[in-house]
Design an enzyme around this catalytic site. Sequence first.
Site, PDB file in Angstrom:
ATOM      1  CB  ALA A  96       5.646  12.603  12.407  1.00  0.00           C
ATOM      2  CB  SER A  97       3.169   8.298   9.736  1.00  0.00           C
ATOM      3  OG  SER A  97       2.786   7.334  10.922  1.00  0.00           O
ATOM      4  CB  VAL A 148      -0.954   0.016   1.034  1.00  0.00           C
ATOM      5  CG1 VAL A 148      -2.092  -1.011   1.004  1.00  0.00           C
ATOM      6  CG2 VAL A 148      -0.166   0.012   2.553  1.00  0.00           C
ATOM      7  CE1 TYR A 191       2.849   3.227  14.019  1.00  0.00           C
ATOM      8  CE2 TYR A 191       2.470   4.445  16.060  1.00  0.00           C
ATOM      9  CZ  TYR A 191       2.057   3.529  15.162  1.00  0.00           C
ATOM     10  OH  TYR A 191       0.775   2.995  15.172  1.00  0.00           O
TER      11      TYR A 191
HETATM   12  P1  NAP Z   1       0.211  -5.956  12.357  1.00  0.00           P
HETATM   13  O1  NAP Z   1      -0.480  -6.946  13.222  1.00  0.00           O
HETATM   14  O2  NAP Z   1       1.608  -5.687  12.613  1.00  0.00           O
HETATM   15  O3  NAP Z   1      -0.340  -5.852  10.996  1.00  0.00           O
HETATM   16  C1  NAP Z   1      -0.276  -5.279  10.054  1.00  0.00           C
HETATM   17  C2  NAP Z   1      -0.950  -5.215   8.779  1.00  0.00           C
HETATM   18  O4  NAP Z   1      -0.522  -4.094   7.901  1.00  0.00           O
HETATM   19  C3  NAP Z   1      -0.445  -6.739   8.172  1.00  0.00           C
HETATM   20  O5  NAP Z   1      -1.712  -7.213   7.710  1.00  0.00           O
HETATM   21  C4  NAP Z   1       0.467  -6.285   7.085  1.00  0.00           C
HETATM   22  O6  NAP Z   1       0.509  -7.246   6.097  1.00  0.00           O
HETATM   23  C5  NAP Z   1      -0.041  -4.786   6.546  1.00  0.00           C
HETATM   24  N1  NAP Z   1       1.007  -4.001   5.979  1.00  0.00           N
HETATM   25  C6  NAP Z   1       2.258  -3.532   6.793  1.00  0.00           C
HETATM   26  N2  NAP Z   1       3.075  -3.052   5.685  1.00  0.00           N
HETATM   27  C7  NAP Z   1       2.507  -2.831   4.463  1.00  0.00           C
HETATM   28  C8  NAP Z   1       2.462  -2.599   3.209  1.00  0.00           C
HETATM   29  N3  NAP Z   1       3.790  -1.840   2.752  1.00  0.00           N
HETATM   30  N4  NAP Z   1       1.529  -2.911   2.300  1.00  0.00           N
HETATM   31  C9  NAP Z   1       0.457  -3.390   2.552  1.00  0.00           C
HETATM   32  N5  NAP Z   1       0.345  -4.038   3.686  1.00  0.00           N
HETATM   33  C10 NAP Z   1       1.007  -3.692   4.620  1.00  0.00           C
HETATM   34  O7  NAP Z   1      -0.339  -4.547  12.770  1.00  0.00           O
HETATM   35  P2  NAP Z   1      -1.779  -4.131  13.807  1.00  0.00           P
HETATM   36  O8  NAP Z   1      -1.406  -3.926  15.249  1.00  0.00           O
HETATM   37  O9  NAP Z   1      -2.871  -4.867  13.274  1.00  0.00           O
HETATM   38  O10 NAP Z   1      -1.903  -2.670  13.228  1.00  0.00           O
HETATM   39  C11 NAP Z   1      -2.720  -2.214  12.597  1.00  0.00           C
HETATM   40  C12 NAP Z   1      -3.126  -0.631  12.346  1.00  0.00           C
HETATM   41  O11 NAP Z   1      -3.045  -0.238  13.801  1.00  0.00           O
HETATM   42  C13 NAP Z   1      -1.549  -0.072  11.916  1.00  0.00           C
HETATM   43  O12 NAP Z   1      -1.929   1.253  11.250  1.00  0.00           O
HETATM   44  C14 NAP Z   1      -0.865   0.380  13.336  1.00  0.00           C
HETATM   45  O13 NAP Z   1      -0.025   1.706  13.315  1.00  0.00           O
HETATM   46  C15 NAP Z   1      -2.289   0.778  14.151  1.00  0.00           C
HETATM   47  N6  NAP Z   1      -2.094   0.828  15.601  1.00  0.00           N
HETATM   48  C16 NAP Z   1      -1.462  -0.391  16.063  1.00  0.00           C
HETATM   49  C17 NAP Z   1      -1.558  -0.410  17.479  1.00  0.00           C
HETATM   50  C18 NAP Z   1      -1.065  -1.670  18.474  1.00  0.00           C
HETATM   51  O14 NAP Z   1      -0.854  -1.333  19.444  1.00  0.00           O
HETATM   52  N7  NAP Z   1      -1.032  -2.861  17.893  1.00  0.00           N
HETATM   53  C19 NAP Z   1      -1.577   0.670  18.229  1.00  0.00           C
HETATM   54  C20 NAP Z   1      -1.892   1.937  17.715  1.00  0.00           C
HETATM   55  C21 NAP Z   1      -2.140   1.981  16.457  1.00  0.00           C
HETATM   56  P3  NAP Z   1       1.342  -8.293   5.600  1.00  0.00           P
HETATM   57  O15 NAP Z   1       1.804  -8.887   6.925  1.00  0.00           O
HETATM   58  O16 NAP Z   1       0.709  -9.331   4.689  1.00  0.00           O
HETATM   59  O17 NAP Z   1       2.626  -7.721   5.167  1.00  0.00           O
END
Ligand code: NAP
Length: 255
Positions: A161-162, A66, A159
Amino acid sequence: MMISLAGKAALITGGSRGIGAAAVKLFAQAGADVVFNYNKAKDAAEQVQQEAGKHGTRVEAFKADVGHHADNKKLVDFAISRLGRLDIVVANAGVWNLEDLPIEKMTEKQWDEMIRVNLKSVYSVIHFSIPQMIKQKSGKIIPISSTAGQRGESFHTHYGASKGAIISFAKGLATELARHNILVNCVAPGWVATDMSNPVINSKAGGKAIVSAIPLRRAGTAEEIAGPILFLASDLANFMTGEVINVNGGAVLCG
Ligand code: NAP
């Protein structure tokens, strides 16, 4: 289930793991047809597709990075061609740096990569989705921000900032797109137990520090973030736009 997305078509980025995977399954359970992308986790994506598909709606996975504009065009075109319409976009895919990264050590490459994957991706997938939503005269856009987007995060400043930029981007879009009945609201999770943050949550020192800063005294689950995303995607949230729903056990109040 009281919330229904029956007849709705949704695109969820980063649906192979974590919060995105939980959202794909919950949306399918609520009756939505769903296209989601994976990047590296093909096996996990196939499993999500299989589990979510049990509810009888159409669920399809598509490989896309993405952070690449051209991939997002293909992803959105795929979603519209498979689902016939596009009602909901959840811009969820993202990355976070596990190791602390002081600003004086942060390279230009590291900065650019964080912004490419976490911020440009959100612009890009929305950019390609909006023409279809304008045609349909309605839509729901739900970018995923973070507590870090509001209070910042030391040693993870790119992070933060994004994620902060996602909020101001969403607020601008909310007023720009209201005339098309396209609503834009962020969900901002705090610590959630996924692959992204489990190494810290499960470590002795990190886990203790995290829990002590969360009034509910635990990290959230991916499903507990998917629920508020589902609410925003549903007709129960038809008069909300430009908002940030914080889902963090109260943590953002204490940071
Ligand atoms: P996660 O378990 O690491 O999963 C990340 C997902 O994003 C995976 O499906 C991965 O796909 C996909 N992804 C990563 N880089 C990508 C790329 N370049 N192109 C396409 N897909 C990509 O993370 P999560 O915890 O579910 O996080 C989801 C969202 O919540 C993120 O935006 C994160 O910043 C936000 N968030 C998470 C937390 C937390 O504590 N977990 C806290 C605040 C905000 P693949 O595995 O197939 O590569």
